[in-house]
Design a protein around this motif. Structure first.
Motif: not given
Lengths: 165, 141
Positions: A4-15
């Motif tokens: 979940k934390k990795v996914a949050t990082q990935v989504i934040s970077i893309i956003a």
């Protein structure tokens, strides 16, 4: 670290990239227009530099500034400014020659002296000017096989490039 | 020694991606042309990629250099390089002689070819090493 934390990082970077990308593109004179298709007749680089050399075209293709710069860098190109002599003297794309659309009769000798297989790029000020498009079509009808039309014209060129005076 | 090597890999990979992204940010329309030459994506997707991808590269590069969010940034670099490798292999398979759109976008831009493909494979492996090192560090902690 949890998925979940990795996914949050990935989504934040893309956003962040989406936000910065759209903002920067909006402010950039070389920005990309988000569109479903290239503008009508817009050439791909392949058409210009890969297959274009061996391909005979029946009608002018539309090119953008980057493609014009690539053609200029490759050499063996004739750039025709179709505006009036006064406008031409005031500022033009480097190495352009002047064939005002209204004075075509006086330029027949110049046109006849051009190689039929040379790249010829016509331009004027940019929309709504359509003289360059008409001259491009006429040159194609006269048997020139590599005619391109820089539709965005001098107005687009001088945003980022030097003009010759 | 291992930590020094990992730091070197992190900074190297970060610098490569910052450099790669920065050139494309300056001229997104040239980058859009480079992507379009691959002829694998509809033009709408090409324009969206041309706008967003360079910023993704710069952001993940900065994060690697700064040592922040290493899991997320390493994972994105892995995914990006897989896409790059597939796109380049596909272009080579179809015999396209096009610029790869990797770094420089001008007339001197590198063409698609084996060397560029191997470069991407190296970046992919380095990113996998980084991601694994982060994961194993956490297991040890």
């Amino acid at each position: 670290m949890s998925i979940k934390k990795v996914a949050t990082q990935v989504i934040s970077i893309i956003a962040a990239a989406v936000l910065l990308g759209l903002t920067a593109n909006f402010m950039n004179p070389n920005g990309v227009k988000i569109t479903i298709n290239r503008s009508a007749g817009q050439a791909s680089d392949d058409a210009l530099f890969q297959h274009g050399a061996d391909r005979e075209m029946n009608e002018p293709i539309v090119i953008n500034k980057e493609q014009l710069k690539k053609l200029l860098a490759a050499g063996d190109i004739i750039i025709i400014d179709t505006r009036s002599p006064q406008e031409f003297l005031h500022g033009r794309i480097p190495h352009a020659i002047n064939i005002p659309f209204e004075m075509l009769d006086q330029a027949i000798a110049t046109i006849d002296s051009m190689e039929k297989t040379s790249w010829i790029v016509t331009y004027c000020d940019g929309p709504p000017c359509d003289k360059a498009q008409h001259l491009g079509a006429m040159l194609s009808d006269m048997g020139f096989t590599r005619v391109a039309f820089y539709d965005a014209g001098l107005d687009d060129w001088k945003i980022t490039e030097d003009i010759e005076e | 020694m291992k930590k020094v090597l990992l730091l070197f890999v992190r900074i190297l990979l970060g610098a490569v991606f910052i450099y790669a992204g920065a050139g494309k940010i300056i001229n997104p329309s040239a980058f859009a042309d480079a992507i379009d030459n691959y002829r694998i994506a509809p033009y709408l997707l090409v324009t969206i990629m041309a706008i967003i991808l360079p910023w993704v590269e710069v952001i993940v590069g900065l994060l690697l250099v700064l040592g922040r969010w290493l899991h997320g940034s390493s994972l994105i670099i892995i995914l990006l390089n897989i896409v790059f490798i597939i796109a380049m292999s596909s272009a080579m398979f179809r015999g396209l002689d096009i610029s790869c759109g990797c770094f420089s976008l001008g007339g001197d831009a590198a063409r698609v070819g084996v060397i560029r493909l191997l470069e991407d494979v190296v970046y992919l492996l380095l990113a996998i090493v980084l991601l694994r090192s982060q994961t194993s560090d956490q297991v040890h902690q």
